[in-house]
Design an enzyme around this catalytic site. Sequence first.
Site, PDB file in Angstrom:
ATOM      1  N   ARG A 130       0.833  -1.205   0.000  1.00 54.26           N
ATOM      2  CA  ARG A 130       0.000   0.000   0.000  1.00 54.26           C
ATOM      3  C   ARG A 130       0.870   1.259   0.000  1.00 54.26           C
ATOM      4  NH1 ARG A 130      -4.048   1.347   4.666  1.00 54.26           N
ATOM      5  NH2 ARG A 130      -4.882   3.276   3.863  1.00 54.26           N
ATOM      6  N   HIS A 142       0.784   4.224  -2.758  1.00 53.66           N
ATOM      7  CA  HIS A 142       0.550   5.621  -2.367  1.00 53.66           C
ATOM      8  C   HIS A 142       1.736   6.509  -2.738  1.00 53.66           C
ATOM      9  CE1 HIS A 142      -3.112   5.520   0.464  1.00 53.66           C
ATOM     10  NE2 HIS A 142      -3.103   4.401  -0.230  1.00 53.66           N
ATOM     11  N   ASN A 176      -3.230   9.546   3.981  1.00 47.83           N
ATOM     12  CA  ASN A 176      -2.037   8.749   4.282  1.00 47.83           C
ATOM     13  C   ASN A 176      -1.844   8.490   5.771  1.00 47.83           C
ATOM     14  OD1 ASN A 176      -1.226   8.235   1.682  1.00 47.83           O
ATOM     15  ND2 ASN A 176       0.039  10.071   1.517  1.00 47.83           N
ATOM     16  N   HIS A 181      -5.920  -6.135  -2.543  1.00 49.58           N
ATOM     17  CA  HIS A 181      -6.760  -6.240  -1.338  1.00 49.58           C
ATOM     18  C   HIS A 181      -6.957  -7.684  -0.889  1.00 49.58           C
ATOM     19  CE1 HIS A 181      -8.758  -2.031  -1.923  1.00 49.58           C
ATOM     20  NE2 HIS A 181      -7.559  -1.967  -1.397  1.00 49.58           N
TER      21      HIS A 181
END
Length: 309
Positions: A39, A43, A71, A171
């Site tokens: 992740r 990001h 974040n 996910h």
Amino acid sequence: YHVHGSDICDRPYVLGEIMQRTITDKQITSPTTAAATLRLFFHDCFVTGCDASILISSTPFNKAERDSDINRSLPGDGFDVIVRAKTALELTCPGVVSCADILAVAARDLVTMVGGPYFPVPLGRKDGKISKSTYVDSGLPKTTMPINQMIELFTKHRFNISEIVALSGAHTIGFSHCKEFSSGIYNYSKSGTGGKMGFDPAYNPRFAQALQNACANYKKDPTISVFNDIMTPNNFDNAYFQNLQKGWGVLGSDHGLMKDTRTKEFVDLYAKDEKRFFRDFASAMQKLGMMGIKVGRYGEIRKRGDAFN
């Protein structure tokens, strides 16, 4: 006994071994590290490119990316494993490996470690010299974003529909905080059968009730979270897509993939064919890892992960 630093540093496999050892130790002690790092990588790359700008700490003069609202929920294990790897590499070979390369390799190695596909990661990224929280909001997909907007955002970065769905398959590991999907399971008020029960009818009713129970205290305790894939939360596999077909998606953006015929086609394909999912995920990750990379004087090799030189 002294080995001249540069001799070791000329051997990429030595650097690879240092990385491997560091992240294996971390993953064994904190099994959520793989999802957290994946992740973090996503990001980072989606805002100003894969340049490790997400790692920079804010100062009184600059609010950095990692302190933007979206974040703040990034798990600490992702940051921690990169700091550990950077420290270990700096001790052996100062100034050789950028944080951006460490993050890209760590994300790949951790995915592989939890059962996902291996894919080559080209090296040579430099670390970015800018990190601003104001750049984050427009750059990242939100968990509540309608699927049309999501497709628009990814298409802007030249990802096609199958790549969008394949990357969403990340996910299959990790967890989400209740506040990220609370609007779908509490007081949901669109007309339809689910609406009367207070949740989005895209959820399987029993699953929605289980989420309501699990998240009951989330306003008092914002750290409450649930696994994104309730079947095999620590294995990188195609169960996430099979869950979506049953209405067991956790986030609004997960359900969005089932609601749109363009994306549903690939959800169904990946639910049926794990090899195909792995192949498409691997190539989408390689593409992601090349976004907006910095070379030459546009970047640097930081001495430490959280501060510019």
